[in-house]
Design an enzyme around this catalytic site. Structure first.
Site, PDB file in Angstrom:
ATOM      1  N   THR A 295       0.841  -1.202   0.000  1.00 22.94           N
ATOM      2  CA  THR A 295       0.000   0.000   0.000  1.00 22.94           C
ATOM      3  C   THR A 295       0.875   1.250   0.000  1.00 22.94           C
ATOM      4  O   THR A 295       0.634   2.192  -0.765  1.00 22.94           O
ATOM      5  CB  THR A 295      -0.924   0.000   1.230  1.00 22.94           C
ATOM      6  OG1 THR A 295      -1.730  -1.181   1.224  1.00 22.94           O
ATOM      7  CG2 THR A 295      -1.817   1.218   1.240  1.00 22.94           C
ATOM      8  N   GLN A 325      -5.766  -2.115  -2.792  1.00 21.36           N
ATOM      9  CA  GLN A 325      -5.206  -0.838  -2.372  1.00 21.36           C
ATOM     10  C   GLN A 325      -4.355  -0.228  -3.480  1.00 21.36           C
ATOM     11  O   GLN A 325      -3.479  -0.884  -4.041  1.00 21.36           O
ATOM     12  CB  GLN A 325      -4.349  -1.018  -1.121  1.00 21.36           C
ATOM     13  CG  GLN A 325      -5.125  -1.582   0.064  1.00 21.36           C
ATOM     14  CD  GLN A 325      -5.026  -3.077   0.201  1.00 21.36           C
ATOM     15  OE1 GLN A 325      -5.038  -3.795  -0.800  1.00 21.36           O
ATOM     16  NE2 GLN A 325      -4.921  -3.565   1.432  1.00 21.36           N
ATOM     17  N   GLN A 347      -9.809   2.270  -3.960  1.00 24.12           N
ATOM     18  CA  GLN A 347      -9.487   1.908  -2.580  1.00 24.12           C
ATOM     19  C   GLN A 347      -8.189   2.583  -2.164  1.00 24.12           C
ATOM     20  O   GLN A 347      -7.175   2.506  -2.864  1.00 24.12           O
ATOM     21  CB  GLN A 347      -9.354   0.396  -2.432  1.00 24.12           C
ATOM     22  CG  GLN A 347      -9.091  -0.046  -0.990  1.00 24.12           C
ATOM     23  CD  GLN A 347      -9.153  -1.554  -0.818  1.00 24.12           C
ATOM     24  OE1 GLN A 347      -9.530  -2.272  -1.706  1.00 24.12           O
ATOM     25  NE2 GLN A 347      -8.790  -2.025   0.365  1.00 24.12           N
ATOM     26  N   ASP A 348      -8.233   3.256  -0.998  1.00 26.15           N
ATOM     27  CA  ASP A 348      -7.038   3.893  -0.413  1.00 26.15           C
ATOM     28  C   ASP A 348      -6.481   5.011  -1.298  1.00 26.15           C
ATOM     29  O   ASP A 348      -5.266   5.122  -1.504  1.00 26.15           O
ATOM     30  CB  ASP A 348      -5.947   2.848  -0.155  1.00 26.15           C
ATOM     31  CG  ASP A 348      -6.272   1.933   1.012  1.00 26.15           C
ATOM     32  OD1 ASP A 348      -7.406   2.002   1.519  1.00 26.15           O
ATOM     33  OD2 ASP A 348      -5.405   1.149   1.403  1.00 26.15           O
ATOM     34  N   ASP A 369     -12.168   3.070   2.198  1.00 22.04           N
ATOM     35  CA  ASP A 369     -11.120   3.688   3.032  1.00 22.04           C
ATOM     36  C   ASP A 369     -10.343   4.729   2.234  1.00 22.04           C
ATOM     37  O   ASP A 369      -9.117   4.822   2.329  1.00 22.04           O
ATOM     38  CB  ASP A 369     -10.149   2.610   3.537  1.00 22.04           C
ATOM     39  CG  ASP A 369     -10.829   1.495   4.304  1.00 22.04           C
ATOM     40  OD1 ASP A 369     -11.932   1.723   4.826  1.00 22.04           O
ATOM     41  OD2 ASP A 369     -10.261   0.390   4.362  1.00 22.04           O
ATOM     42  N   ARG A 437     -14.626   3.908   9.292  1.00 23.63           N
ATOM     43  CA  ARG A 437     -14.522   2.705  10.118  1.00 23.63           C
ATOM     44  C   ARG A 437     -13.153   2.719  10.810  1.00 23.63           C
ATOM     45  O   ARG A 437     -12.200   3.353  10.335  1.00 23.63           O
ATOM     46  CB  ARG A 437     -14.707   1.442   9.290  1.00 23.63           C
ATOM     47  CG  ARG A 437     -13.648   1.193   8.218  1.00 23.63           C
ATOM     48  CD  ARG A 437     -13.845  -0.156   7.574  1.00 23.63           C
ATOM     49  NE  ARG A 437     -12.859  -0.420   6.517  1.00 23.63           N
ATOM     50  CZ  ARG A 437     -12.653  -1.621   5.979  1.00 23.63           C
ATOM     51  NH1 ARG A 437     -13.336  -2.677   6.415  1.00 23.63           N
ATOM     52  NH2 ARG A 437     -11.759  -1.777   5.026  1.00 23.63           N
ATOM     53  N   TRP A 439      -9.686   1.752  11.684  1.00 23.02           N
ATOM     54  CA  TRP A 439      -8.530   0.968  11.250  1.00 23.02           C
ATOM     55  C   TRP A 439      -7.687   0.552  12.451  1.00 23.02           C
ATOM     56  O   TRP A 439      -7.103  -0.523  12.485  1.00 23.02           O
ATOM     57  CB  TRP A 439      -7.708   1.800  10.263  1.00 23.02           C
ATOM     58  CG  TRP A 439      -6.538   1.086   9.661  1.00 23.02           C
ATOM     59  CD1 TRP A 439      -6.352  -0.265   9.539  1.00 23.02           C
ATOM     60  CD2 TRP A 439      -5.378   1.695   9.079  1.00 23.02           C
ATOM     61  NE1 TRP A 439      -5.151  -0.532   8.918  1.00 23.02           N
ATOM     62  CE2 TRP A 439      -4.538   0.660   8.622  1.00 23.02           C
ATOM     63  CE3 TRP A 439      -4.983   3.022   8.895  1.00 23.02           C
ATOM     64  CZ2 TRP A 439      -3.315   0.909   8.006  1.00 23.02           C
ATOM     65  CZ3 TRP A 439      -3.780   3.272   8.268  1.00 23.02           C
ATOM     66  CH2 TRP A 439      -2.951   2.211   7.823  1.00 23.02           C
TER      67      TRP A 439
END
Length: 532
Positions: A295, A325, A347-348, A369, A437, A439
């Site tokens: 990531t 990610q 994502q990310d 996220d 959420r 992490w």
């Protein structure tokens, strides 16, 4: 994003908070106290007692002396971890192990720099206690990022030797000790007379208010034939060799699509990337975890150098929703600002890794996220747009990564708009979208005076992987938000979630308080206040 935890058990956290009562004692009352006394005020007393009792350390004379001793031990442990990281290099028998090792080696080195900077700054009275808390928070986050990256490839055993030095425990102890001094200063630091952040120098203020930034650029990146700097990387390489004495260095990037992955290292401070506008100056890449990157290393642009400014640029990752990610921008630049920029991914998308960051009038696109990390970061007057995810997926806007209760980090979204992107609108009724959420154990995120559109699920917040992880220890809040998705009537019933009704509580998450700045960013005529 993989979840890796540096967990301070909640019960232990309560004990630490209770022990802080003893910190209200006067310094003279603590003279003559032994090592056991001092170490019992920390979250990890056994490690503290062991290391202070070995190695010829003297008994702390007072709290400041204790802080310096623990910091010196933390630096020693970080240097041991650095040697361990060097040994791991010989075990890189695969591309994935090498990718994880490259991340961890860099992140451990940055941890050393941040602990050392804290020691020198406090010893010479060149930095504040708030600065120290920021740098120590980043030092701990660096290690967490290393361990999390190893989980991307199921290589936690590969990096486990780095956990054997008690480095995370000693940094955590340093954060707890330093928090006392931060609290002492809070009431004296509320100065709101200025519209610029504290880190913008008088020379920069004049520069950023001017309309002639392009003509004042130190160099120009252009894709036109015959250009001296056809790539951003070539311009940064030149800037690294230029003796600029840490002054602001402006790189003007003419309109174009720049397909390159960029690293702005911690040896490149006070860089400004100036584009022709987010529609026209685009930096794009397609790295992803599914494509063999961690990531951390998937980022199209990674920024470590302090004082970074970006204006009028799109940072994009085109890996797509099926590649897991895939980061567009990763920033751990302390005292950095992003103005009128766009961050596009799935994502990310935006990895706000560490330290103090500010985003003004920006667009952030993503699915899962897509704003994540453990910086102290404020988004103001931004557009946050959830995209259409893969079938069966839900959108989750934030995943804040605070793993220690004394880290002065969190995500604040203020005076912004949270809306569905154009590709989500036709299917908005069949896709759940959540505000965030947890992490990590002490995840902290607030939305203040922000428009929340109808795509936000009535529950508001999502659990981590259908568990009750961190629901008692997180800090999530909403303050005076509005719009069809803003009703808090059916929000989650977690102990850590609250509807904030007090302006004094909400003010903790303003630019002034959360990032120790004063509310303004480059060259905008949009009025806003340093507080609420």
């Amino acid at each position: 994003m993989a979840k890796s935890k540096l967990i301070l058990p909640f019960v232990l956290y309560v004990l630490v908070v209770l022990s802080s009562v003893s910190w209200s004692m006067q310094e003279e009352e603590e003279l003559g106290s032994d090592i056991n006394y001092w170490c019992d005020t920390t979250p990890h007393p056994q490690q503290c007692k062991y290391f202070l009792s070995h190695g010829g350390h003297h008994t702390p004379r007072h709290r400041k002396d204790f802080r310096m001793l623990v910091l010196e031990i933390a630096l020693q442990k970080a240097q041991e971890a650095q040697m361990c990281s060097s040994d791991l290099r010989n075990k890189c028998k695969s591309k994935r192990k090498k990718a994880v090792w490259l991340d961890c080696s860099k992140l451990v080195n940055q941890t050393i720099l941040q602990i050392n900077e804290t020691l020198i700054g406090l010893r010479n009275n060149r930095s504040s206690d708030f600065d120290a808390q920021t740098w120590l928070s980043a030092a701990l986050t660096n290690l967490e990022t290393c361990f999390s990256g190893s989980q991307d490839f199921n290589l936690t055993n590969f990096v486990s030797p780095l956990k054997s030095h008690n480095l995370t425990e000693m940094i955590s102890n340093s954060l707890a000790i330093n928090q006392f001094f931060v609290k002492q200063k809070v009431s004296n630091d509320q100065n709101v007379d200025d519209d610029f952040p504290d880190w913008v120098t008088p020379a920069d203020r004049k520069l950023l208010q001017s309309g002639s930034l392009r003509t004042r650029a130190n160099l120009v990146v252009s894709q036109a034939r015959g250009s001296k700097f056809p790539t951003i990387r070539s311009a940064l390489k030149y800037a690294a060799g230029y003796n600029r004495r840490n002054k602001r260095y402006i790189i003007y990037i003419r309109r174009g699509v720049y397909r390159e992955n960029i690293e702005i290292g911690n040896d490149l401070n006070n860089i400004m990337l100036l584009g022709d506008g987010s529609r026209y100056t685009i930096i794009t890449g397609s790295r992803s975890v599914a494509g063999g990157f961690t990531t951390y290393s998937s980022a199209t642009v990674g920024v470590d150098g302090n004082g970074f400014i970006a204006r009028g640029i799109t940072f994009r990752n085109t890996a797509g929703p099926a590649k897991s990610q895939a980061v567009a921008l990763r920033s751990s630049s302390d005292l950095s600002v992003y103005y009128a920029c766009s961050f596009e991914g799935y994502q990310d998308t935006l990895f706000v890794l560490a330290q103090r960051q500010f985003y003004k009038t920006c667009y952030i696109y993503g699915t899962i996220d897509f704003i994540f990390g453990n910086a102290a970061v404020v988004f103001q007057n931004c557009m946050i747009l959830a995209r259409r995810p893969l079938k069966g997926q839900a959108n989750i806007i934030t995943a804040q990564g605070r793993g220690d209760p004394f880290q002065n980090t969190g995500i604040s979204i203020h005076n912004s708009r949270v809306m569905p992107a154009p590709d989500l609108r036709p299917v908005v009724g069949s896709v759940k979208t959540y505000l965030g959420r947890p992490w990590q154990e002490y995840s902290r995120t607030v939305y203040m005076k922000t428009f929340l559109d109808r795509h936000i699920d009535p529950l508001g917040w999502s659990p981590w992987d259908k568990t009750n992880f961190a629901q008692n220890t997180l800090v999530y809040g909403e303050y005076l938000c509005f719009g069809p998705g803003s009703s808090t009537r059916n929000r989650v019933k977690w102990r850590g979630y609250s509807v904030i009704r007090s302006a004094s509580v909400a003010s903790q998450y303003t630019v002034e308080r959360l990032i120790a700045g004063r509310s303004w960013l480059p060259a905008t005529s949009i009025p806003f206040t340093p507080g609420l």
